[in-house]
Scaffold this active site. Structure first.
Site, PDB file in Angstrom:
ATOM      1  N   LYS A   1       0.978  -1.172  -0.048  1.00 32.74           N
ATOM      2  CA  LYS A   1       0.165   0.008  -0.072  1.00 32.74           C
ATOM      3  C   LYS A   1       0.888   1.125   0.114  1.00 32.74           C
ATOM      4  O   LYS A   1       1.903   1.466   0.724  1.00 32.74           O
ATOM      5  CB  LYS A   1      -0.938   0.035   1.375  1.00 32.74           C
ATOM      6  CG  LYS A   1      -2.007   1.172   1.274  1.00 32.74           C
ATOM      7  CD  LYS A   1      -2.594   0.897   2.460  1.00 32.74           C
ATOM      8  CE  LYS A   1      -3.894   1.975   2.720  1.00 32.74           C
ATOM      9  NZ  LYS A   1      -4.649   1.715   4.097  1.00 32.74           N
TER      10      LYS A   1
ATOM     11  N   SER B   1      -9.641   1.849   2.991  1.00 37.03           N
ATOM     12  CA  SER B   1      -8.903   2.698   2.146  1.00 37.03           C
ATOM     13  C   SER B   1      -7.881   1.772   1.267  1.00 37.03           C
ATOM     14  O   SER B   1      -7.260   2.294   0.354  1.00 37.03           O
ATOM     15  CB  SER B   1      -8.183   3.804   2.942  1.00 37.03           C
ATOM     16  OG  SER B   1      -7.196   2.878   3.793  1.00 37.03           O
TER      17      SER B   1
ATOM     18  N   SER C   1     -10.152  -0.318   7.091  1.00 35.31           N
ATOM     19  CA  SER C   1      -9.581  -0.061   5.872  1.00 35.31           C
ATOM     20  C   SER C   1      -8.619  -1.577   5.266  1.00 35.31           C
ATOM     21  O   SER C   1      -8.416  -1.277   3.935  1.00 35.31           O
ATOM     22  CB  SER C   1      -8.660   1.028   6.030  1.00 35.31           C
ATOM     23  OG  SER C   1      -9.094   2.323   5.873  1.00 35.31           O
TER      24      SER C   1
END
Lengths: 494, 485
Positions: free
Chosen positions: A79, A158, A182
Site C-alpha cells: 500500500k 482505504s 481499511s
C-alpha cells in the site's frame, strides 16, 4: 498447471521450494498480470525492476541453500502509505508530490528481509481516509468484481488498491493498513481475506500516519493460511515505535487446522442493526451454523456501547489526523504552492494539496480539539472508547472470539454515496469497534449476495490472540468453501 | 526593604512569576538520536524525526527523563511517577511537525521550593509550581536573504525543561536572585549549563501590579523570551511602571504577550497573530504515558551532588565562614570546589578571603572564569602555607600572587627564584637593628623619651635595609626591646 498468478501464497512458496518454478518466473508472471490489469488502477507506482532484482536475489539465495523462509521469492504489493526507500511514496495525495523517502518502513523492511518481492505501491484513499477508494489523487480503484450490467464497483477502502490487486489475481498477497476497517472492509468487498492484527503487533514506523492510536498494518490475501504466513513476516517489536508491543511473535500458522471444537463464539445482539439487509443477516446466521457444525458453541454476549463506536471513531480519528497532517506544510518536502507570506503559502499548499475528504476530516478534527469543544467531543469520545474496550474485555471473559458481519453491504457502484459522507462512514460500522479497542480481527469471504457479489464475515479476538483468530477464521473458510472469482481483468472468466 | 512603586494614588506592589526554559544537558535530543552541540553548521544535526518526515515516530530519551527528575529533586519538588506528553498544535515554518511535544495536564514534576539568600542576610522561600519537559523548535533565519526566510532545524527537538515559579517574587532584584539561584542549582546538578547568551536558558516573565497591602491578583502580562538576568530585571521594572501608569491614568492592563526591547528600554505588545493560538492540546498518541518506578527516583536521589544550600550550611559550620562569604563561595560549584581544595588543612577563613578577594579581583580584571584561573587551587594553598610558616609575609604574598597569576608559576619557586624568603633569623635582624640605632642616635633618643610614633620610622628603615624581607613582627619586637618603647 495452474497459472502462477493463481497460486496461493503458500502454494507458491511450496512451488519455489520444490523448484517447480523460480522466483523470477513467478515475478514475471505477476508483472505481466499487473500490466494486463492496469484498468483496475490498483497501483500508483509499479516497480518491475526492483521486483526482478529481488526475485533474482531470492533465486540466488535459494540456489545457495539460504532461502529465508516461506515468504522468500513471493511477489507482493505494498500500500502506498508505507514509506519505501528510493521509491515514490504518495499516500494517495497530491501534497506528497515527488516525495521519495530515504528510508524503508519497518513492516516493508521486515518483508524485504523475509525475501518478499515488491511489485509496486498500491492505490488507496488519500491518507487512508475513505471506505471506497474514491478519494485518491491518483483516481478511483475499480473492484475486479462487476455489478449488474458490468457496472464498475468500488473495491472498498482505504486499502482498495491492495484488495483489488489480490482479488484481481495480480499477486497473491498485499499489505494494507487498517484504522477503522481499511483492510477488512475492502477484503469483504473483493472476496478475499483481510486481517488487522492487535494494535502494537506491527510497527507503525515509516507508515504515513492517519490516526496514530488506531493505525495498524496487516495482510490481504486469498486464504487465511496466507494471511498467517504473511503476518509472521510483518510483525515484531520495534524500538523505533513506542506503541509497538515488546512481545514475541508466535507461529501464527500453528494450530490453523485444529478446528473450533469447544471454542466459544460470541454473538453480540448490538451488531444487529436496524435496516440491515436480510442477506447479511442470513450470512451471519450461516456463519454461526458453520461454526456450530464444527463443534463450536455460540453464546450471546452484550457489547452495550457498540452504537457509540462509529461516532466516537469519527471524533478520535479526525482529531489525531488534524495534528498528524500538520507536517504537510510545503516547507520541507512534497508540494509547495508559493504565496505572498508564510500563511499564504500554507493556505495555497494545503488547499491545493489535500482533497475534499481529507480537508473535511482536518476540519472536524481541529474543531473537536478546539478550546470549548474538547470536553464535549474529544474527551467524551475517549471515555466512550474506554467503555467499548471494557465491553470487549467482559465479553472475552465468556468467549474466545466474536463473530459479526464485516460490512453492512456488498460493494457499491463508483460514484455512489459520494454526496453523503455519513452513509459512506457507515461502511465501517462493524469494523470500527475492534479498532477502537485495538483488537485483532479478520474478514473471511463467506458468500455472495443476490447480485453475485462477495460478502465477508468478521471475527474478533482477544489482544495478541491472533493464533485463535486464525484458527476460527480457517474453520469458517473451510466451511464456506468460497471459491468464486471475479471475471478476469482482461475480459473472460478466470 | 520591600520594593514599591509610588504613584499618585499610593504605593504599588509588583507580583512576578517566572517560566524558565532550560535546555537539558544531553548528547541527544528529547525524541531522536540527533546531536545537540551548540554552534554546528545549519541543519547538520537533524534526524528524520526532527524534520518530521512522513511516518517518523518519537521515542523518549531516557537520559533526558533522568535529568528532569534530578532537577525536580534539586528543587525539592514532588516527582510525578505518571506523566503524559501532549501535542501543542500550531503552524510555524520552524516547527516541522506542526506541533510541539510538551507536557501539559500531567507534568513530570510538581510543586517545590527554592530558597533565596537576600543581600540583607534574610532568606525568602519561592514556590515552584511545576517542571515539565518539552521539545524546542528550529530557528527561522530572516537575515540571510532579502526575500526569503531560511530554516535551521538543529535545535528542532532539543530537550527543554520549563520551570514555572509561583507568583511569589516581589521585585526585580528578587527575580534576578531567583534566576541566578535556579541557574546555580541546575549547574550543580549538571542538568543545564545555564548559558543564557547561547540560549540554553531563557525566561518568560509574568508581571502584574496591585496596591500595596492588597492580596488580590490583577491582570498579568507575559514578557517572552528574555535572555539575561539583567534584562529580566529591567523588563520587570519597565513593565511594572507601565502598568502602574496605566492604572493611575484610569486605564486597564490587558492580558497579553509582550516583548522586551533592551535597546529602547521598553516592553511592547507582540502582534496578536504571534500569540493568539488555540493550541488544541491533546495526549500524543505516538507516546505512552511516562511511568517511573519509586526505585528509579530513589536511585537518582542518591546520585544527587551536594547542592548550594547544603554546601553553604556546611561551609558555615565546618569552616566557620560568615553566611555571606559562604554564600558567595557556593554560588558556583567550581568556586566552591576551588575554595575547598585551597582551604584543605589550612586556615579556611584566610583561604576564603584570598579566593573572594585577590583571586576574584584578578579574575575579574582578566575577564576569566574560575575554571580558567592561571592559579590552580593547590598553588593558592601553597601560598597560604608559605605565609603560615613565616617563609613570606602577607605583604610579600600579594606580590607573589600577582606573579603567580601572571606566569602560572608555583609560589615556592617564585619565592626561591627571587630570594624572597623572609628573614626570621633573630641574630641577623638584631644586627641590622643595632646598626640602624647606632647610625641614628637622635631619633633613638626621641623614641626613648616617649615618642612612640617614631618607632615606625625605625621599622621602615630596617625593612628598607633588608629589602622588605625581615619579619615585620620580629623587627617591631626587637626595636621595642632595644629602645624600650
Amino acid at each position: 498447471m495452474t497459472a502462477l498468478t493463481e497460486l496461493s501464497l503458500a502454494e507458491a512458496g511450496k512451488g519455489l521450494e520444490a523448484g517447480d518454478f523460480t522466483a523470477e518466473e513467478l515475478t514475471r508472471a505477476c508483472i505481466e498480470a499487473l500490466e494486463g490489469g492496469r484498468d483496475l488502477n490498483a497501483f500508483i507506482t509499479e516497480t518491475p525492476d526492483i521486483a526482478l532484482d529481488r526475485a533474482k536475489a531470492s533465486d540466488a539465495r535459494r540456489a545457495g541453500g539460504k532461502a529465508a523462509g516461506p515468504m522468500d521469492g513471493i511477489p507482493i504489493a505494498i500500500k502506498d502509505l508505507f514509506c519505501t526507500e528510493g521509491v515514490l511514496t504518495t499516500a494517495g495525495s497530491h501534497i506528497l508530490d515527488g516525495f521519495t523517502p530515504t528510508y524503508e518502513s519497518t513492516v516493508s523492511a521486515n518483508l524485504k528481509d523475509s525475501g518478499a518481492v515488491m511489485l509496486g505501491k498500491t492505490n488507496l484513499d488519500e491518507f487512508a481516509m475513505g471506505s471506497a477508494n474514491v478519494t485518491s489523487y491518483y483516481g478511483p480503484v475499480k473492484n475486479p468484481w462487476k455489478g449488474p450490467g458490468g457496472k464498475d464497483l468500488v473495491p472498498g477502502g482505504s486499502s482498495g488498491g491492495s484488495a483489488a490487486a489480490v482479488a484481481g489475481g495480480l499477486c497473491s498477497g498485499a499489505i494494507g493498513t487498517d484504522t477503522g476497517g481499511s483492510i477488512r472492509q475492502p477484503a469483504s468487498f473483493t472476496g478475499i481475506v483481510g486481517m488487522k492484527p492487535t494494535y502494537g503487533r506491527c510497527s507503525r514506523w515509516g507508515i504515513v500516519a492517519f490516526a496514530s492510536s488506531l493505525d495498524q498494518a496487516g495482510p490481504l490475501t486469498r486464504s487465511v493460511e496466507d494471511a498467517a504466513i504473511m503476518l509472521g513476516a510483518m510483525a515484531g517489536h520495534d524500538a523505533k515505535d513506542s506503541t509497538s508491543a515488546p512481545i514475541d511473535v508466535p507461529d501464527f500458522s500453528a494450530g490453523l487446522k485444529e478446528g473450533v471444537k469447544g471454542m466459544k463464539v460470541g454473538i453480540a445482539k448490538e451488531y444487529n442493526l436496524d435496516g440491515m439487509p436480510g442477506e447479511i443477516e442470513a450470512l451471519w446466521q450461516q456463519g454461526m451454523d458453520w461454526l456450530k457444525d464444527q463443534g463450536a458453541e455460540c453464546i450471546d454476549v452484550s457489547l452495550a456501547h457498540t452504537k457509540y463506536a462509529l461516532p466516537a471513531y469519527y471524533i478520535v480519528a479526525p482529531a489525531e489526523a488534524s495534528s498528524n497532517l500538520a507536517r504537510y506544510d510545503g516547507v520541507r518536502y512534497g508540494l509547495r504552492v508559493e504565496g505572498e507570506s508564510l500563511d499564504d503559502m500554507y493556505e495555497a499548499t494545503r488547499g491545493e494539496g489535500f482533497g475534499d475528504e481529507v480537508r473535511r476530516r482536518i476540519l472536524i478534527g481541529t474543531y473537536v480539539l478546539s478550546a470549548g469543544y474538547y470536553d464535549a467531543y474529544y474527551r467524551q469520545a475517549q471515555k466512550v472508547r474506554t467503555l467499548i474496550a471494557k465491553d470487549f474485555t467482559e465479553a472475552f471473559e465468556q468467549v474466545d472470539v466474536l463473530l459479526t458481519p464485516t460490512a453492512p453491504s456488498a460493494a457499491f457502484a463508483i460514484g455512489d454515496k459520494m454526496d453523503d459522507p455519513v452513509a459512506m462512514y457507515l461502511n465501517d460500522v462493524f469494523t470500527v469497534p475492534a479498532s477502537m479497542a485495538g483488537l485483532p480481527a479478520i474478514s473471511v469471504p463467506a458468500g455472495l449476495d443476490g447480485d453475485g457479489l462477495p460478502l465477508g464475515l468478521h471475527l474478533i479476538a482477544k489482544p495478541f490472540d491472533e493464533v485463535t483468530l486464525f484458527r476460527a477464521a480457517s474453520a469458517l473458510e473451510e466451511a464456506a468453501g468460497f471459491d468464486a472469482r471475479p471475471p478476469s481483468p482482461k475480459g473472460g472468466a478466470s | 526593604m520591600s520594593y514599591l512603586i509610588s504613584g499618585e494614588s499610593g504605593d504599588w506592589e509588583v507580583v512576578i512569576g517566572l517560566e524558565i526554559h532550560a535546555q537539558i544537558v544531553s548528547q541527544a535530543k528529547l525524541f531522536s538520536g540527533a546531536a545537540t552541540a551548540f554552534g554546528a553548521g545549519p541543519n547538520t544535526q537533524v534526524s528524520l524525526v526532527d524534520a518530521a518526515m512522513p511516518g517518523m515516530l518519537p521515542v523518549i530519551n531516557e537520559y533526558c527523563v533522568e535529568q528532569a527528575v534530578k532537577t525536580g529533586l534539586g528543587l525539592k519538588a514532588k516527582i510525578n511517577l505518571h506523566s503524559v506528553f501532549e501535542r501543542k498544535n500550531y503552524f510555524y515554518a520552524d516547527l516541522p511537525q506542526g506541533y510541539q511535544i510538551s507536557q501539559y495536564a500531567e507534568p513530570i514534576v510538581g510543586e517545590g521550593t527554592v530558597v533565596l539568600d537576600m543581600p540583607d542576610g534574610e532568606t525568602r522561600d519561592i514556590g515552584i509550581e511545576r517542571l515539565h519537559m518539552e521539545q524546542d523548535a528550529g530557528k527561522s533565519l530572516h537575515d540571510q536573504d532579502p526575500k526569503r526566510t531560511f530554516i535551521d532545524l538543529n535545535r528542532s527537538g532539543v530537550a527543554l525543561m520549563e520551570i514555572v515559579s509561583k507568583p511569589d517574587l516581589r521585585s526585580p532584584e528578587e527575580a534576578g536572585i531567583y534566576l541566578r539561584k535556579i541557574r546555580s542549582i541546575l549547574r550543580y546538578l549538571g542538568t543545564c549549563d545555564g548559558n543564557m547568551e547561547q540560549g540554553s536558558m531563557r525566561a518568560d516573565v509574568n508581571v502584574s501590579v496591585r496596591p500595596a497591602g492588597s492580596d488580590a491578583l490583577r491582570t498579568r502580562t507575559e514578557i517572552k523570551n528574555v535572555n539575561s538576568v539583567r534584562f529580566v530585571m529591567q523588563a520587570i521594572e519597565h513593565e511594572a511602571e507601565r502598568q502602574v501608569e496605566a492604572y493611575e491614568a484610569g486605564g486597564e492592563v490587558v492580558q497579553e504577550t509582550r516583548l522586551f526591547d533592551a535597546a529602547k528600554n521598553e516592553t511592547r505588545p507582540m502582534r496578536a497573530k504571534e500569540y493568539a493560538h488555540d493550541y488544541r492540546y491533546f495526549p500524543d498518541p505516538d507516546l505512552l504515558p511516562l511511568v517511573l518506578a519509586d526505585e528509579d527516583v530513589e536511585r537518582i536521589r542518591k546520585s544527587l551532588p551536594e547542592l548550594p544550600d547544603d554546601k553553604k550550611a556546611r561551609f558555615v559550620s565546618d569552616y566557620g565562614l560568615s553566611a555571606y562569604d559562604a554564600g558567595v563561595l557556593v554560588a558556583e560549584r567550581e568556586t566552591a570546589d576551588y575554595f575547598e581544595t585551597a582551604a584543605k588543612g589550612r586556615d579556611a577563613k584566610q583561604a576564603a578571603n584570598w579566593v573572594t578577594g585577590n583571586l576574584f579581583g584578578a579574575l575579574n580584571k582578566a575577564g576569566k572564569a574560575i575554571a580558567e584561573s592561571p592559579v590552580p587551587p593547590g598553588a593558592l594553598g601553597g601560598l597560604l602555607d608559605l605565609m603560615a610558616d613565616d617563609t613570606i609575609s602577607g605583604r610579600m604574598a600579594k606580590d607573589v600572587f600577582d606573579e603567580m597569576f601572571e606566569t602560572g608559576k608555583d609560589p615556592a619557586a617564585i619565592v626561591a627564584d627571587k630570594g624572597l624568603e623572609q628573614i626570621t633569623d633573630t641574630g641577623e635582624i638584631e644586627a641590622v637593628v643595632a646598626r640602624i640605632i647606632a647610625e641614628n642616635p637622635d631619633q633613638a633618643d626621641d623614641v626613648r623619651s616617649g615618642n612612640d610614633k617614631a618607632i615606625g620610622w625605625f621599622v621602615g628603615q630596617v625593612m628598607k635595609a633588608t629589602q622588605g624581607k625581615a619579619n615585620p613582627k620580629m623587627v617591631n619586637d626587637l626595636l621595642r626591646e632595644k629602645l624600650g618603647g
